[in-house]
Write a protein that holds these residues in place. Sequence first.
Motif, PDB file in Angstrom:
ATOM      1  N   ARG A  91       0.833  -1.200   0.000  1.00  0.00           N
ATOM      2  CA  ARG A  91       0.000   0.000   0.000  1.00  0.00           C
ATOM      3  C   ARG A  91       0.871   1.255   0.000  1.00  0.00           C
ATOM      4  O   ARG A  91       0.586   2.228  -0.698  1.00  0.00           O
ATOM      5  CB  ARG A  91      -0.917  -0.017   1.229  1.00  0.00           C
ATOM      6  N   LEU A  92       1.949   1.217   0.763  1.00  0.00           N
ATOM      7  CA  LEU A  92       2.845   2.368   0.813  1.00  0.00           C
ATOM      8  C   LEU A  92       3.470   2.631  -0.554  1.00  0.00           C
ATOM      9  O   LEU A  92       3.550   3.778  -0.998  1.00  0.00           O
ATOM     10  CB  LEU A  92       3.946   2.140   1.858  1.00  0.00           C
ATOM     11  N   SER A  93       3.910   1.574  -1.233  1.00  0.00           N
ATOM     12  CA  SER A  93       4.496   1.730  -2.566  1.00  0.00           C
ATOM     13  C   SER A  93       3.486   2.331  -3.533  1.00  0.00           C
ATOM     14  O   SER A  93       3.824   3.161  -4.378  1.00  0.00           O
ATOM     15  CB  SER A  93       4.978   0.376  -3.101  1.00  0.00           C
ATOM     16  N   THR A  94       2.230   1.899  -3.411  1.00  0.00           N
ATOM     17  CA  THR A  94       1.173   2.428  -4.269  1.00  0.00           C
ATOM     18  C   THR A  94       0.962   3.917  -4.016  1.00  0.00           C
ATOM     19  O   THR A  94       0.846   4.715  -4.953  1.00  0.00           O
ATOM     20  CB  THR A  94      -0.147   1.674  -4.026  1.00  0.00           C
ATOM     21  N   ILE A  95       0.947   4.304  -2.750  1.00  0.00           N
ATOM     22  CA  ILE A  95       0.772   5.715  -2.400  1.00  0.00           C
ATOM     23  C   ILE A  95       1.957   6.540  -2.902  1.00  0.00           C
ATOM     24  O   ILE A  95       1.784   7.622  -3.472  1.00  0.00           O
ATOM     25  CB  ILE A  95       0.598   5.879  -0.878  1.00  0.00           C
TER      26      ILE A  95
END
Length: 218
Positions: A91-95
Motif C-alpha cells: 500500500r505504501l508503494s502504491t501511495i
Amino acid sequence: MIPYYEELNDEEKNAVTKVIRTLLKQTFVLERKYDKKSGRLVYNKEFRTIDLHQEFLREYFKISGIELRENLHLGVFYIEGETLIGEKISRLSTIYLLILKLLYDEHMAEASSNTSVYTSLGEIHEKINDFHLMRTLPSITEMRRSIALLKKYQIIEPLDVLEELNEETRMMIYPCVNVVLLGDDIRRLIESFSKEEVDSEFDEDEAAISGIIEDMPE
C-alpha cells in the motif's frame, strides 16, 4: 524470426538476450539513466539494443502475448500484456507511486522542456499529508523497501544512499511514471485513498505493476 537471431554475432546475441531479461524483470528500459559517478543522465546501451532489434523483439514477445511498446517523447521502451505476471506492491508503494506521478506532472508543467524531475522524501511525505493519505509515517524499513521497488521498475532513482534515508534524501523521478499512470487515474486513486482510513500496518495491495500500466495518449 529465429534465423535473424542466429545470424547475429555473439556480442549481439548476448546484448539481445540481456535486454529480453531486463524487460521481463523491470518492464521499462529508459533511453537515459542517472549516473552517480558523473552526476548526470547518460545514454543507456540497452535502449539502443532494443531500438536496433525492434522487429525481432516485437515478434519474440508477441508469441507470449506480450507487446513491446515505445514512447519516443519520454524516451522509454516497455512491455505490457495480460500474460505478464506482475509483482504485488504494498500500500505504501502504491501511495508513493501516486504522489510521484502528481509531482512529476507539477514539475513538468513548470518546465516542460526538461524531462528531468527531482524531488525529496520530505516533499513526497508533505504531499501525502496534504491529501491525508496516511495517519502516521511508516517505518524506515517500509520506506526503504518501497523506494527500492520503485527503483527496480525505473520509476525513481535515489541520488543518496538508502542506508541513510531521511527527509532530505533526493530522488530523480523517471518519465516511466507517466506511462504507469495517467493524470485522470492519479486523481481518481488519490481521492479513493483519501476517503479510506489507512492502517498503521501496510498490507500488500492486490494490484501488480504490470496491471496498472496504461497506454500513453497518442
